[in-house]
Structure formats: structure tokens, C-alpha cells
Design a protein around this motif. Structure first.
Motif, PDB file in Angstrom:
ATOM      1  N   GLY A  31      42.050 -39.606  -8.754  1.00 25.09           N
ATOM      2  CA  GLY A  31      40.652 -39.648  -8.480  1.00 25.09           C
ATOM      3  C   GLY A  31      40.083 -39.543  -7.433  1.00 25.09           C
ATOM      4  O   GLY A  31      38.979 -39.433  -6.915  1.00 25.09           O
ATOM      5  N   LYS A  32      41.170 -39.600  -6.192  1.00 27.12           N
ATOM      6  CA  LYS A  32      40.994 -39.639  -4.620  1.00 27.12           C
ATOM      7  C   LYS A  32      41.158 -38.199  -4.169  1.00 27.12           C
ATOM      8  O   LYS A  32      40.772 -37.916  -2.932  1.00 27.12           O
ATOM      9  N   LEU A  33      42.044 -37.303  -4.837  1.00 28.54           N
ATOM     10  CA  LEU A  33      42.395 -36.109  -4.339  1.00 28.54           C
ATOM     11  C   LEU A  33      41.451 -34.814  -4.350  1.00 28.54           C
ATOM     12  O   LEU A  33      40.692 -34.849  -5.618  1.00 28.54           O
ATOM     13  N   SER A  35      40.379 -31.333  -5.564  1.00 34.35           N
ATOM     14  CA  SER A  35      40.994 -30.585  -6.823  1.00 34.35           C
ATOM     15  C   SER A  35      42.094 -29.756  -6.448  1.00 34.35           C
ATOM     16  O   SER A  35      43.129 -29.591  -7.363  1.00 34.35           O
ATOM     17  N   ARG A  36      41.974 -29.301  -5.292  1.00 35.60           N
ATOM     18  CA  ARG A  36      42.872 -27.991  -5.204  1.00 35.60           C
ATOM     19  C   ARG A  36      44.346 -28.684  -5.045  1.00 35.60           C
ATOM     20  O   ARG A  36      45.239 -28.427  -5.440  1.00 35.60           O
ATOM     21  N   GLU A  37      44.331 -29.845  -4.203  1.00 30.58           N
ATOM     22  CA  GLU A  37      45.456 -30.527  -3.939  1.00 30.58           C
ATOM     23  C   GLU A  37      46.165 -31.011  -5.192  1.00 30.58           C
ATOM     24  O   GLU A  37      47.411 -31.016  -5.267  1.00 30.58           O
ATOM     25  N   GLU A  38      45.312 -31.772  -5.830  1.00 31.64           N
ATOM     26  CA  GLU A  38      45.842 -32.478  -7.187  1.00 31.64           C
ATOM     27  C   GLU A  38      46.352 -31.492  -7.955  1.00 31.64           C
ATOM     28  O   GLU A  38      47.467 -31.499  -8.622  1.00 31.64           O
ATOM     29  N   GLY A  39      45.610 -30.299  -8.235  1.00 24.00           N
ATOM     30  CA  GLY A  39      46.254 -29.021  -9.218  1.00 24.00           C
ATOM     31  C   GLY A  39      47.778 -28.656  -8.691  1.00 24.00           C
ATOM     32  O   GLY A  39      48.600 -28.524  -9.494  1.00 24.00           O
ATOM     33  N   TRP A  40      47.712 -28.226  -7.392  1.00 25.47           N
ATOM     34  CA  TRP A  40      49.001 -27.928  -6.842  1.00 25.47           C
ATOM     35  C   TRP A  40      50.150 -29.027  -6.905  1.00 25.47           C
ATOM     36  O   TRP A  40      50.991 -28.890  -7.347  1.00 25.47           O
ATOM     37  N   VAL A  41      49.824 -30.305  -6.812  1.00 22.92           N
ATOM     38  CA  VAL A  41      50.692 -31.203  -7.184  1.00 22.92           C
ATOM     39  C   VAL A  41      51.228 -31.265  -8.235  1.00 22.92           C
ATOM     40  O   VAL A  41      52.320 -31.441  -8.677  1.00 22.92           O
ATOM     41  N   ARG A  42      50.230 -31.214  -9.335  1.00 22.25           N
ATOM     42  CA  ARG A  42      50.644 -31.247 -10.733  1.00 22.25           C
ATOM     43  C   ARG A  42      51.547 -29.940 -10.923  1.00 22.25           C
ATOM     44  O   ARG A  42      52.525 -30.006 -11.776  1.00 22.25           O
TER      45      ARG A  42
END
Length: 218
Positions: A31-33, A35-42
Motif C-alpha cells: 500500500g505504500k509503493l 503503482s508502477r514500482e509495485e507492478g514491476w516488482v510483482r
């Protein structure tokens, strides 16, 4: 001396550590990242699971593809990676197909009357419609080339429309490579050249151009 089994065990251990680290990172910053960063990390997390939990890998990629909170280019990339897996997996393809076409993607196979190749084309179209990209475009073009060769009794109207779409998607891929080719990582650029080469080969394109493209893909 390191044996083959020892090498494989080390690689699996490395994948396992990477997977745990990435999952921990996502949990820590839930919930803190952006959206682009979270998507790439996933997507990276899914990549780390390729040798150890392929089913979970597919599910993570599908979740990214279906999540409208993530940027469209990342969602399209997730779909492309799913299809990468399908195209190179000849040993467990039936299991992978079941994993892909259940849940949120099941309708693609249902509306294709069980025709897996057609369902994959529709999945490529979903990627392309989310974010026009050369990998999905070349794959769609290759599907039309395959269909024209496998079904010589198609009506002239269908043949004309198929040729039109084949050339449209090839043209898009060509323009993308010409404009952005140097910005792609080598593996993705090589895949684009390979897909175009296969499409031209199937559709009776210039043998010299096919050979040139295959060499670029090496």
C-alpha cells in the motif's frame, strides 16, 4: 568439482532466496509503493518463481495483467511473459495451458470453442489493446500467417481480411523496431526479430530477409 546437480541446486536456491526477498519487500511496503514500482516488482517476483513454482508464477502474472491500478504497459508485459512461458514449454504445456485458462482468462478459451491457438491469439490481442507492443503484434501476425497456410479453403473474403491484418500487425512491429529498437533489452529485441522471421517464413516471404532476421535474433 561442481556437478550438474549441484549447479542446479544452487540455481534453485538462488531463485528461492530472490522470491522470498521480493515477497518480503512487497509485504513490507504494501500500500505504500507507486503503482508502477509495485507492478514491476510483482513481475520480477513472478520471474523468480519460474524454476520453483511455475503455477504461482502464472497466477501472479495474471493478477498483474488484470489489475487496472497498474500501468497498461506493465499489464501488457505480464501477458507477454505468460505467452513466453507457453511458447517455450513443450514438456508441461497441458498443465500450463490449464493454469493460464482458468479463472479470469477462462472465457478466452470458452469463446474460442477450446481452440488453444485462437485463445492465445485473443490473449495477445488483450496485450496489444492494453498497450500496443511489437511482441504481441508479431505474435498476432504469425497467427494469421499460420491460419492462411493451414486453411487453404478459406473464402477469398476471409483470406483478404487475414492478409490485411497480418500486414497491419507486421507493419506496426516494423515501425516499433525502427523507432525504439535500441531501447529494448537484447533478449526482447531478439524475440521480436525471431517472431517476424517466423511470420515471413510461414507466409512465403523473401528467404534472404528471413535469414537476415534469424541471424539478428541470435
Amino acid at each position: 568439482m561442481i556437478t550438474t546437480n549441484q549447479t542446479l541446486s544452487k540455481e534453485v536456491a538462488d531463485f528461492g532466496k530472490a522470491s522470498r526477498d521480493l515477497e518480503s519487500f512487497l509485504n513490507r511496503y504494501a500500500g505504500k509503493l507507486p503503482s508502477r514500482e509495485e507492478g514491476w516488482v510483482r513481475v520480477l517476483w513472478a520471474d523468480s518463481l519460474s524454476e520453483i513454482e511455475p503455477k504461482k508464477r502464472t497466477e501472479i502474472l495474471k493478477a498483474v495483467a488484470n489489475n487496472s491500478a497498474y500501468p497498461v504497459d506493465i499489464r501488457a508485459t505480464a501477458i507477454n511473459v505468460i505467452i513466453d512461458d507457453y511458447e517455450i514449454n513443450f514438456i508441461n504445456r497441458d498443465i500450463l495451458t490449464q493454469n493460464i485458462f482458468n479463472g479470469s482468462f477462462e472465457n478466452l478459451l470458452t469463446t474460442s470453442n477450446g481452440n488453444i491457438a485462437l485463445a492465445i491469439r485473443k490473449l495477445n490481442e488483450r496485450s496489444f489493446n492494453l498497450y500496443p507492443n511489437a511482441v504481441a503484434g508479431f505474435r498476432i501476425a504469425k497467427w494469421y500467417a499460420d491460419e492462411l497456410v493451414k486453411n487453404p479453403t478459406l473464402s477469398e473474403q476471409v483470406k483478404t481480411e487475414s492478409h490485411k491484418l497480418l500486414n497491419q500487425y507486421l507493419g506496426f512491429g516494423d515501425r516499433t523496431l525502427a523507432q525504439y529498437g535500441d531501447t529494448f533489452i537484447p533478449q526482447r529485441r531478439a524475440l521480436m526479430y525471431e517472431l517476424k522471421a517466423r511470420t515471413l517464413y510461414i507466409s512465403g516471404g523473401d528467404p534472404k530477409e528471413v535469414d537476415r532476421l534469424f541471424k539478428l535474433a541470435l
